[in-house]
Design a protein around this motif. Structure first.
Motif, PDB file in Angstrom:
ATOM      1  N   TRP A 232      57.262   9.670  -4.094  1.00 51.40           N
ATOM      2  CA  TRP A 232      56.505   9.819  -5.343  1.00 51.40           C
ATOM      3  C   TRP A 232      56.675   8.599  -6.253  1.00 51.40           C
ATOM      4  O   TRP A 232      55.780   8.231  -6.994  1.00 51.40           O
ATOM      5  N   SER A 237      51.728   5.770 -10.312  1.00 47.58           N
ATOM      6  CA  SER A 237      50.602   6.306 -11.083  1.00 47.58           C
ATOM      7  C   SER A 237      51.121   7.422 -11.982  1.00 47.58           C
ATOM      8  O   SER A 237      52.304   7.785 -11.940  1.00 47.58           O
ATOM      9  N   LYS A 238      50.226   7.977 -12.779  1.00 50.43           N
ATOM     10  CA  LYS A 238      50.603   9.082 -13.663  1.00 50.43           C
ATOM     11  C   LYS A 238      51.062  10.284 -12.844  1.00 50.43           C
ATOM     12  O   LYS A 238      52.082  10.905 -13.158  1.00 50.43           O
ATOM     13  N   ASN A 239      50.330  10.609 -11.776  1.00 51.00           N
ATOM     14  CA  ASN A 239      50.734  11.724 -10.922  1.00 51.00           C
ATOM     15  C   ASN A 239      52.044  11.428 -10.194  1.00 51.00           C
ATOM     16  O   ASN A 239      52.853  12.322  -9.965  1.00 51.00           O
ATOM     17  N   ILE A 242      54.760  12.270 -12.476  1.00 51.14           N
ATOM     18  CA  ILE A 242      54.973  13.722 -12.579  1.00 51.14           C
ATOM     19  C   ILE A 242      55.832  14.208 -11.410  1.00 51.14           C
ATOM     20  O   ILE A 242      56.768  14.989 -11.591  1.00 51.14           O
ATOM     21  N   GLY A 243      55.527  13.717 -10.204  1.00 51.13           N
ATOM     22  CA  GLY A 243      56.322  14.091  -9.031  1.00 51.13           C
ATOM     23  C   GLY A 243      57.773  13.675  -9.171  1.00 51.13           C
ATOM     24  O   GLY A 243      58.695  14.442  -8.861  1.00 51.13           O
ATOM     25  N   TRP A 283      52.074  22.698  -7.673  1.00 47.45           N
ATOM     26  CA  TRP A 283      51.322  21.584  -8.261  1.00 47.45           C
ATOM     27  C   TRP A 283      50.824  20.639  -7.176  1.00 47.45           C
ATOM     28  O   TRP A 283      49.664  20.214  -7.181  1.00 47.45           O
ATOM     29  N   VAL A 284      51.691  20.301  -6.215  1.00 43.10           N
ATOM     30  CA  VAL A 284      51.303  19.399  -5.134  1.00 43.10           C
ATOM     31  C   VAL A 284      50.202  20.037  -4.287  1.00 43.10           C
ATOM     32  O   VAL A 284      49.210  19.387  -3.934  1.00 43.10           O
ATOM     33  N   SER A 287      46.785  20.083  -6.137  1.00 42.29           N
ATOM     34  CA  SER A 287      46.246  18.796  -6.601  1.00 42.29           C
ATOM     35  C   SER A 287      45.413  18.145  -5.493  1.00 42.29           C
ATOM     36  O   SER A 287      45.794  18.186  -4.319  1.00 42.29           O
ATOM     37  N   PHE A 289      44.960  15.443  -3.687  1.00 41.40           N
ATOM     38  CA  PHE A 289      45.447  14.143  -3.224  1.00 41.40           C
ATOM     39  C   PHE A 289      44.957  13.928  -1.792  1.00 41.40           C
ATOM     40  O   PHE A 289      45.461  14.570  -0.859  1.00 41.40           O
ATOM     41  N   LEU A 295      49.815   8.113  -3.000  1.00 46.76           N
ATOM     42  CA  LEU A 295      49.872   9.446  -3.601  1.00 46.76           C
ATOM     43  C   LEU A 295      49.632  10.520  -2.557  1.00 46.76           C
ATOM     44  O   LEU A 295      50.359  11.527  -2.497  1.00 46.76           O
TER      45      LEU A 295
END
Length: 407
Positions: A232, A237-239, A242-243, A283-284, A287, A289, A295
């Protein structure tokens, strides 16, 4: 060092002056080089002259018994062999560079001789201790496992010396007794190496997500959250942030639980860590991805290992990551830069044996040099093959070794 005036006669009255005090003005370190000595072992014989005079009786003779050397018909004594191995595996000094140092002390040799000495000592006197530690290790129920590449020039599988060989490391956990760290040299990274080493083992293996770790009988797997976090982190990145934050929340809790008993740690993880894990995985999973970017790779890595990543929640003895094994294998990585390669498989095996005892000694607070001197001096003179129970007194955590070789 004491410094007195060149002349202690009074310049005024010419009388003899008396001491009036002293001042320590500085201290300095002084290096006294080691010395090499040739030690001869001479056996003395004694006979009874009284019996000898009696023609009907054979004269009694007694002879002193010199201790057996570690290597027969070799000039290398225990302290030389111990320093040789210590300098290679703790100081990371390759054998070809040790040759000149030994010559400075008066021991004329070459790197081939030094290599043969290491191999002989490892096979004859370190291997029995290693095999006993392996029995103890595989009788436990939790193991850390990791592997790193190595290089062997003369391979038995016909492959080029440029092909990767591997050093595997197996490490116990603190909650199951004294720490044991064992290395195993292998020509491959295949599952067969793990199967062979863990034959008879029943329990949990903590490892990274490498595919060789899986579907072995009587073994369950716990995967490493440090590897998840790295994936992660690469997804810059923003995501990705978060991870990483989810992983960091788990690690903050683990620092709080560090000194808990296994049962208390399991309860704390169930209460505090489990909700974070479930929220993260949800969440993963939800999402979008996709693709081949960092990502998507992080998401796939995580979702493909859900069961293994949850394992630590249900057993307080299981660590959240495989860092203990990675830390144990680091000396091999550092040393590899200096050793470059092993010429033979026998040399690679000897390296693994020496590293195993070095890292296990370190983990148990033992001075590795003193430990080697004791093993190489005493084991050749003990019936360790007829009475293997003797070796229990030479394990790094035994009372015998702790009393004589502790740092």
């Amino acid at each position: 060092m004491h410094h007195h005036p060149a002349n202690t006669q009074c310049d005024c009255c010419q009388g003899q002056m008396t001491a009036a005090g002293m001042t320590i003005v500085r201290e300095e370190a002084k290096f006294i080089p080691a010395t090499m000595k040739r030690v001869q072992h001479i056996e003395h014989a004694y006979e009874c002259r009284l019996c000898k005079k009696d023609t009907n009786q054979k004269a009694q003779i007694k002879r002193g018994k010199a201790p057996q050397g570690a290597i027969q018909r070799s000039i290398a004594g225990p302290t030389v062999l111990a320093k040789l191995i210590y300098d290679k595996f703790i100081q990371y000094l390759p054998l070809y560079r040790q040759v000149k140092e030994w010559e400075r002390y008066g021991l004329l040799t070459n790197d081939k001789n030094l290599s043969n000495w290491v191999i002989r000592v490892a096979e004859d006197w370190l291997l029995p201790v290693y095999e006993l530690m392996k029995q103890i290790l595989t009788a436990k129920s939790i193991l850390h496992v990791d592997e790193t590449y190595a290089q062997i020039i003369n391979r038995s599988d016909g492959k080029s010396g440029q092909s990767n060989a591997y050093n595997w490391v197996f490490r116990s956990v603190p909650s199951q007794g004294p720490i044991i760290v064992l290395f195993q040299s292998a020509l491959s990274r295949g599952r067969s190496v793990l199967e062979e080493f863990t034959a008879g083992f029943k329990g949990t293996v903590i490892c990274d997500g490498y595919s060789a770790y899986g579907n072995l009988p009587n073994i369950t797997f716990a995967n490493c959250w440090a590897h998840v976090r790295r994936y992660w982190l690469k997804a810059d990145s923003k995501n990705g942030e978060i991870g990483v934050d989810y992983c960091d929340q788990l690690y903050r809790l683990e620092r709080e639980f560090k000194h808990f008993s296994p049962s208390k740690r399991r309860k704390a993880r169930q209460k505090y860590s489990k909700p974070i894990v479930e929220k993260f995985l949800k969440w993963v999973d939800e999402s979008p991805f996709f693709g081949k970017n960092a990502l998507a790779t992080a998401a796939d890595y995580t979702l493909n290992r859900v069961k293994e990543l949850k394992a630590f929640l249900f057993d307080g003895r299981i660590e959240i990551d495989n860092n203990p094994a990675e830390n144990a294998i680091r000396p091999n990585v550092i040393g590899r830069k200096n050793w470059l390669f092993s010429v033979s498989e026998a040399g690679a095996k000897a390296n693994a044996l020496c590293l195993s005892l070095a890292e296990t000694a370190k983990a148990n607070g033992i001075d590795f040099y003193q430990y080697l001197v004791k093993l190489i001096t005493e084991l050749p003179n003990l019936p360790i093959h007829q009475q293997p129970v003797i070796l229990n007194d030479y394990l790094p955590w035994s009372k015998n070794i702790q009393a004589t070789c502790a740092k």
